[in-house]
Design a protein around this motif. Structure first.
Motif, PDB file in Angstrom:
ATOM      1  N   VAL A   1       0.833  -1.215   0.000  1.00  0.00           N
ATOM      2  CA  VAL A   1       0.000   0.000   0.000  1.00  0.00           C
ATOM      3  C   VAL A   1       0.866   1.263   0.000  1.00  0.00           C
ATOM      4  CG1 VAL A   1      -1.736   1.303   1.311  1.00  0.00           C
ATOM      5  CG2 VAL A   1      -1.931  -1.188   1.092  1.00  0.00           C
TER       6      VAL A   1
ATOM      7  N   PRO B   1       1.005   1.835  -4.259  1.00  0.00           N
ATOM      8  CA  PRO B   1      -0.457   1.893  -4.222  1.00  0.00           C
ATOM      9  C   PRO B   1      -1.045   1.799  -5.630  1.00  0.00           C
ATOM     10  CG  PRO B   1       0.486   4.064  -3.784  1.00  0.00           C
ATOM     11  CD  PRO B   1       1.633   3.095  -3.812  1.00  0.00           C
TER      12      PRO B   1
ATOM     13  N   THR C   1      -5.604   6.444  -3.363  1.00  0.00           N
ATOM     14  CA  THR C   1      -4.584   6.094  -2.363  1.00  0.00           C
ATOM     15  C   THR C   1      -3.291   6.845  -2.679  1.00  0.00           C
ATOM     16  OG1 THR C   1      -5.527   3.864  -2.544  1.00  0.00           O
ATOM     17  CG2 THR C   1      -3.648   4.147  -1.075  1.00  0.00           C
TER      18      THR C   1
END
Ligand code: ADP
Ligand code: MG
Length: 255
Positions: free
Chosen positions: A238, A242, A247
């Motif tokens: 993440v 991402p 995000t």
């Protein structure tokens, strides 16, 4: 080390299915599907107002939801608050630490920690005190046990709040921005106590803006945007790679 009781065989501790929550016409949580396994540390990130607090408050019934289904350690939470009996069980099994410490101001630190075990669990006073002193030791604050919360720094108060939650021997701990109200020099001591808890194997769901901490302790990071889970994965996935452009844009602003 903190002793965490595990029920054998019960893999999932939290299961949210198609959870929807409205404040009036505001659709705050949209089709939230989220499962958490025993021992997992899940960090929830997202902009202010995206629904992070609402999501975790639904898990211990501090907020009602309108559609969907939540199961916590085998106890069902139904839409519109129709689950009063399981709610009591859930509240005793799930600990929560808030941004504001919410300690009882007129009780000593030790009494803050012993109150719920004595009143709710029926623990004897001597056992509750012994346990409280052990927990206060663990969060490195044993020397403050006889003081009132108001005599402590914010970082110390938050560690008392953590000890108080742990005194109920929770099977799941929820944290809602536990360091956001603290002066910067006190953030580290609270994160240290949380890191120890994670290492001890506690199942934790943590809303935080402390991205370095998230990267270090999280098994999974969940990014929420406008009440929807738009991305989740291991911290390195993440944070470093991402996939969703929302995000990317959020992390671009906070990292
Ligand atoms: P976050 O924790 O991500 O900042 P919240 O879960 O607190 O977000 O809030 C999500 C949305 O719900 C926001 O738009 C907020 O203004 C709204 N909201 C939160 N609590 C209430 C409430 N009690 N009544 C009405 N709206 C609320
Ligand atoms: Mg919030």
């Amino acid at each position: 080390m903190i002793d965490i009781k595990k029920k054998p065989g019960a893999e999932l501790i939290v299961r949210m299915e198609k959870v929807n929550k409205f404040f009036g016409s505001l659709h705050v949580l949209q089709d939230i599907d989220l499962s958490v396994t025993h021992g997992e540390v899940v960090v929830i990130i997202g902009a202010s107002g995206s629904g992070k607090s609402t999501l975790i408050r639904c898990i211990n019934g501090l907020e009602e939801f309108q559609h969907g289904h939540i199961e916590v350690d085998g106890n069902q939470l139904l839409p519109n608050g129709k689950s009063s009996k399981s709610l009591q069980t859930i509240r005793t099994e799930v600990g929560m630490v808030f941004q504001q410490f919410n300690l009882f101001p007129h009780l000593s630190v030790r009494d803050n920690v012993t109150l719920a075990p004595i009143k709710v669990r029926g623990t004897s006073e001597s056992d509750a005190i012994e346990n409280a002193d052990r927990l206060l030791e663990q969060v490195n604050i044993a020397d403050q046990a006889d003081k009132l919360p108001g005599q402590l720094s914010g970082g110390q108060q938050q560690r008392v709040a953590l000890a108080r939650a742990l005194a109920m021997e929770p099977r799941l701990m929820l944290f809602d921005e536990p360091t956001s109200a603290l002066d910067p020099e006190m953030i580290g001591e609270v994160l240290d106590a949380m890191r120890e808890l994670a290492k001890a194997g506690m199942t934790m769901m943590i809303v935080t803006h402390e991205m370095g901490f998230a990267r270090e302790v999280a098994d999974r990071v969940i990014y929420i945007h406008k009440g929807q889970i738009v991305e989740q994965g291991k911290p390195e996935e993440v944070f470093d790679n991402p996939q969703n452009e929302r995000t990317q844009s959020f992390l671009g602003r906070v990292l």
